[in-house]
Design a protein around this motif. Structure first.
Motif, PDB file in Angstrom:
ATOM      1  N   THR A 110       0.821  -1.207   0.000  1.00  0.00           N
ATOM      2  CA  THR A 110       0.000   0.000   0.000  1.00  0.00           C
ATOM      3  C   THR A 110       0.855   1.257   0.000  1.00  0.00           C
ATOM      4  OG1 THR A 110      -1.502  -1.250   1.387  1.00  0.00           O
ATOM      5  CG2 THR A 110      -1.981   1.085   1.125  1.00  0.00           C
ATOM      6  N   GLU A 111       1.915   1.205   0.775  1.00  0.00           N
ATOM      7  CA  GLU A 111       2.740   2.390   0.921  1.00  0.00           C
ATOM      8  C   GLU A 111       3.265   2.883  -0.427  1.00  0.00           C
ATOM      9  OE1 GLU A 111       6.782   3.671   3.115  1.00  0.00           O
ATOM     10  OE2 GLU A 111       5.907   1.750   3.750  1.00  0.00           O
ATOM     11  N   ILE A 112       3.707   1.963  -1.246  1.00  0.00           N
ATOM     12  CA  ILE A 112       4.232   2.330  -2.559  1.00  0.00           C
ATOM     13  C   ILE A 112       3.120   2.581  -3.559  1.00  0.00           C
ATOM     14  CG2 ILE A 112       5.492   1.425  -4.582  1.00  0.00           C
ATOM     15  CD1 ILE A 112       7.351   2.205  -2.335  1.00  0.00           C
ATOM     16  N   GLU A 113       2.161   1.680  -3.584  1.00  0.00           N
ATOM     17  CA  GLU A 113       1.188   1.728  -4.674  1.00  0.00           C
ATOM     18  C   GLU A 113       0.227   2.905  -4.573  1.00  0.00           C
ATOM     19  OE1 GLU A 113      -0.194  -2.066  -6.345  1.00  0.00           O
ATOM     20  OE2 GLU A 113       0.984  -3.060  -4.804  1.00  0.00           O
ATOM     21  N   THR A 114       0.097   3.484  -3.365  1.00  0.00           N
ATOM     22  CA  THR A 114      -0.794   4.642  -3.231  1.00  0.00           C
ATOM     23  C   THR A 114      -0.015   5.877  -2.765  1.00  0.00           C
ATOM     24  OG1 THR A 114      -1.357   4.010  -0.967  1.00  0.00           O
ATOM     25  CG2 THR A 114      -2.820   3.226  -2.702  1.00  0.00           C
ATOM     26  N   ALA A 115       1.296   5.805  -2.931  1.00  0.00           N
ATOM     27  CA  ALA A 115       2.141   6.933  -2.498  1.00  0.00           C
ATOM     28  C   ALA A 115       1.795   8.202  -3.270  1.00  0.00           C
ATOM     29  CB  ALA A 115       3.608   6.577  -2.727  1.00  0.00           C
TER      30      ALA A 115
END
Lengths: 432, 118
Positions: free
Chosen positions: A5-10
């Motif tokens: 989540t951290e990367i994909e919705t950054a």
């Protein structure tokens, strides 16, 4: 929903900072370990220290497929052989294949991006996935395999072909997902109907299809026939293999895993970088690859990028389905085929002229390649066994170089249509 | 061929799946080659042997037996019979060999000047 989540919705700024940090390290790595890149930097008068962020990416040199051939087999590796845990290869533009190497961390990265891709298609450890991509030098089979293992799904590593067994295990094991080329998926869908297998015996709900171009119409056809949702997965072995980008359930372009692969769109003629939304050639820089990082690798795929946040919540940039190529590469049954490969075979044979024509058709959803070859005047014999022998040798030589079976048709000199003195090399009758 | 006064003495057609081959025995081979090439045909000349056999049962067998006994392979042949005689056109890897063996066995061969137009 998202695996990372951290990367994909950054947010964009966060992502840009991460990319810049990684790019700086990557540039240092290739400059210090790959003579080819050091030379390229020197020619441009650039020092690794000049690169502070991805804003400067546009000043850096490109990498093209022939650079891989010129440095065959391991010339672009940044690590000693002892650090390499895997080698894959795909067909190159001429005789030599394009080789890629992976360190243990690279395999890890690859597994992660494929796992993210499968997660996008809703695959979890409760799924049974039939991996019907070829296992071997081709990155499709093992790429999907490692990603599916990361997700924890039950894998059926059946590889490509053997349709009867595919259908049997699909029913007996209750496969809920399948990964293969879209043309093979369409063929399987037709076989299910032809064999009269009742719908309730097929448990499939998702298909992960890639390695060749396919249309929206083909997707709808497969989805309707198989009663599944069909997802497009994109990748190329030079960058990592499948899992460079992947479609989410909204099917509005493939999300590029930008924390690992920085995309750019360029004008293939002027090489200038184009803004989001414009059609051009897709270029990737791999910022986390260890064994063989590539700087601004020209994929030759033509597409557009869209940065708007997706309805799925992901902020990763989306690429449209590729609309063609800026070179003459064909993808036939998932295999990369270059007309120059055919030409090099014919030039080595004294009986043939370098005039040929490749005709690609799709029958029953399977690609067929026919090659018309002009036979030199003096080698036309009135003995059929000589001509048939010649045909067999051409067939053998071409099929072994291309890695796919091609029908050969001998024709008289000057019978292949020329335009401006050059024979038209490729006729692609597939409706893509 | 008619326009250029070239007589065709014999012909046969071989058909393969992708193409056909027309084999002709003509009165003016060099001219025929030139004209057919000019007209865009892919054409080559090749040497053949023409032998005369009696038009009766066992006539051809005699020739084939001689060739077989001398271990000579035939690539292809075509024939036509009228009256008391039959003409057989045949092609072997070495035509010289065929001629030598058939002459030793007193078989009648057709000479080129019997076909060629002067």
């Amino acid at each position: 929903m998202e695996l990372n989540t951290e990367i994909e919705t950054a947010d964009r700024q966060q992502l840009t900072e991460l990319q810049s940090k990684r790019l700086v390290k990557m540039v240092e790595r290739i400059y210090n370990n790959v003579p080819f890149y050091k030379q390229k930097f020197k020619e441009k008068g650039i020092e690794p220290g000049d690169i502070k962020s991805i804003d400067q990416l546009k000043h850096l040199p490109f990498t093209i497929k022939s650079d891989l051939r010129d440095n065959y087999p391991f010339g672009l590796f940044t690590v000693p052989q002892s650090e390499i845990v895997r080698l894959h290869a795909s067909s190159g533009t001429t005789g030599k294949p394009t080789v890629v190497g992976y360190t243990r961390n690279d395999i890890n990265t690859w597994s992660e991006v494929v796992a993210r891709s499968l997660t996008m298609a809703g695959i979890t450890k409760n799924d049974i996935i039939q991996v019907a991509y070829g296992y071997g030098l081709f990155t499709g089979g093992l790429g999907l395999h490692y990603g599916a293992e990361r997700v924890g799904a039950s894998i059926i590593p059946i590889s490509g072909g053997n349709t009867k067994k595919q259908l049997q295990l699909m029913q007996d094991f209750g496969s809920t997902a399948i990964a293969c080329t879209p043309s093979y998926a369409a063929y399987l869908a037709e076989s299910i109907i032809k064999e009269g297998i009742p719908q309730e015996k097929i448990k499939l709900r998702a298909g992960i299809f890639g390695a060749e171009p396919w249309t929206e119409e083909m997707r709808q056809q497969i989805e309707k026939m198989m009663h599944i949702k069909a997802y497009d997965i994109y990748g190329l072995s030079e960058i990592i293999g499948p899992g460079v980008s992947m479609e989410c359930q909204h099917q509005c372009g493939s999300h590029i895993f930008e924390d690992h692969f920085i995309p750019e769109i360029i004008n293939p003629e002027t090489l200038e970088v184009l803004p989001y939304g414009e059609l051009g050639e897709l270029v990737f820089t791999t910022v986390t690859k260890e064994a063989m990082p590539l700087l601004r690798y020209r994929t030759r795929d033509l597409t557009r990028l869209h940065p708007e946040k997706c309805a799925c919540g992901r902020t990763l940039v989306r690429m449209e389905k590729c609309l063609g190529r800026s070179d003459d590469m064909l993808i036939i049954r998932g295999v990369n085929v270059f007309p120059s490969q055919v030409e090099s075979v014919l030039l080595e044979m004294s009986e043939t002229t370098p005039h040929y024509q490749m005709i690609v058709t799709r029958e029953n959803n399977l690609d067929e390649l026919e090659i018309k070859v002009e036979v030199d005047d003096q080698f036309w014999s009135d003995e059929i066994k000589i001509l048939e022998g010649l045909k067999k040798r051409i067939h053998h030589n071409i099929s072994s170089v291309l890695g796919i079976n091609a029908q050969i048709k001998l024709v008289e000199p000057n019978t292949i249509e020329r335009s401006e003195g050059k024979a038209k090399r490729v006729i692609d009758n597939r409706k893509l | 061929m008619a326009e250029n006064d070239i007589n065709i003495s014999a012909f046969s057609i071989a058909d393969a799946p992708d193409y056909g081959i027309l084999r002709l025995v003509v009165g003016r081979p060099d001219l025929a080659l030139k004209i057919l090439k000019e007209k865009g045909y892919t054409v080559n000349t090749t040497e053949v042997v023409c032998v005369i056999v009696p038009n009766k049962p066992g006539g051809l067998h005699k020739v084939l037996r001689i060739l077989s006994d001398n271990d000579i392979q035939i690539d292809y042949m075509y024939a036509f019979a009228v009256g008391n005689e039959a003409s057989v056109v045949l092609r072997a890897p070495s035509n010289e060999n065929v001629i030598k063996v058939l002459q030793e066995n007193k078989m009648e061969l057709v000479r080129a000047n019997q076909i060629y137009q002067i």
